[in-house]
Design a protein around this motif. Structure first.
Motif, mmCIF file in Angstrom:
data_model
loop_
_atom_site.group_PDB
_atom_site.id
_atom_site.type_symbol
_atom_site.label_atom_id
_atom_site.label_comp_id
_atom_site.label_asym_id
_atom_site.label_seq_id
_atom_site.Cartn_x
_atom_site.Cartn_y
_atom_site.Cartn_z
ATOM 1 N N HIS A 4 0.769 -1.327 0.008
ATOM 2 C CA HIS A 4 0.049 0.018 -0.077
ATOM 3 C C HIS A 4 0.933 1.329 0.127
ATOM 4 O O HIS A 4 0.379 2.476 0.147
ATOM 5 N N ARG A 6 3.843 3.369 -2.051
ATOM 6 C CA ARG A 6 4.262 3.333 -3.545
ATOM 7 C C ARG A 6 5.478 4.695 -3.384
ATOM 8 O O ARG A 6 5.324 5.381 -2.745
ATOM 9 N N ARG A 15 4.078 7.479 -1.042
ATOM 10 C CA ARG A 15 2.405 7.785 -1.169
ATOM 11 C C ARG A 15 1.799 6.504 -0.562
ATOM 12 O O ARG A 15 2.287 5.221 -0.653
ATOM 13 N N ALA A 17 -1.462 4.581 -0.147
ATOM 14 C CA ALA A 17 -2.855 4.182 -0.968
ATOM 15 C C ALA A 17 -3.885 4.309 0.201
ATOM 16 O O ALA A 17 -3.772 4.107 1.381
ATOM 17 N N TYR A 72 -10.541 5.754 -7.070
ATOM 18 C CA TYR A 72 -9.144 5.045 -7.295
ATOM 19 C C TYR A 72 -8.087 6.021 -7.137
ATOM 20 O O TYR A 72 -6.997 5.728 -7.188
ATOM 21 N N TYR A 75 -5.174 9.163 -2.421
ATOM 22 C CA TYR A 75 -3.870 8.792 -1.760
ATOM 23 C C TYR A 75 -3.534 9.756 -0.940
ATOM 24 O O TYR A 75 -3.886 10.959 -1.101
#
Length: 165
Positions: A4, A6, A15, A17, A72, A75
């Protein structure tokens, strides 16, 4: 297990999620299906005005894109002394030095958080609140405290060091 966090360019930290509750995703997908279904009905109606068809199609495509972008495209991360949250086209920024406390919350207020399993970020001496839902809350708190030396982790929260706030 899904990662989760990145990596991002050096100007930004990692980042995180957003966690998405199944029922929030379901509600938004039902909205998308309803928009698509309504558009198809109008497009297939031989008596529908061509302008109405084009208008409905454009509106539906835009609304579907917006809903999916928010669902989606949510973040959280850190950059240049601030916490940022992004949810589709919407952006929030909180100066790290102004954060007083980050604690678990299930507050249902509108927020860049597609889950009710949230963190409440209190800042500006507790006068402001940002609700977020990082999928990996513990990693998020560790990353926050690493960038904000005035905070320390206590259990499942981050608190300001010292009583003077």
């Amino acid at each position: 297990m899904t990662n989760h966090v990145r990596s991002t360019p050096s100007s930004e930290g990692p980042r995180f999620a957003a966690k998405r509750d199944w029922w929030v995703s379901l509600l938004l997908w039902i909205t998308v299906a309803t928009l698509v279904g309504t558009s198809l009905m109008v497009l297939r109606d031989p008596d529908a005005d061509p302008g109405a068809r084009i208008g409905m199609l454009a509106t539906s495509v835009g609304a579907v894109a917006f809903v999916l972008w928010v669902l989606y495209g949510t973040y959280y991360g850190f950059r240049e002394g601030e916490l940022f949250a992004r949810s589709g086209p919407f952006r929030w920024r909180v100066q790290l030095h102004s954060i007083d406390e980050v604690r678990p919350s299930h507050n249902p207020l509108s927020a860049p958080a597609p889950s009710l399993d949230r963190l409440a970020v209190r800042y500006r001496k507790g006068r402001r609140l940002l609700l977020i839902s990082p999928a990996d809350k513990a990693a998020f708190l560790r990353a926050l405290v690493a960038r904000a030396p005035h905070l320390r982790i206590e259990g499942d929260r981050a608190v300001r060091v010292g009583a003077d706030g």
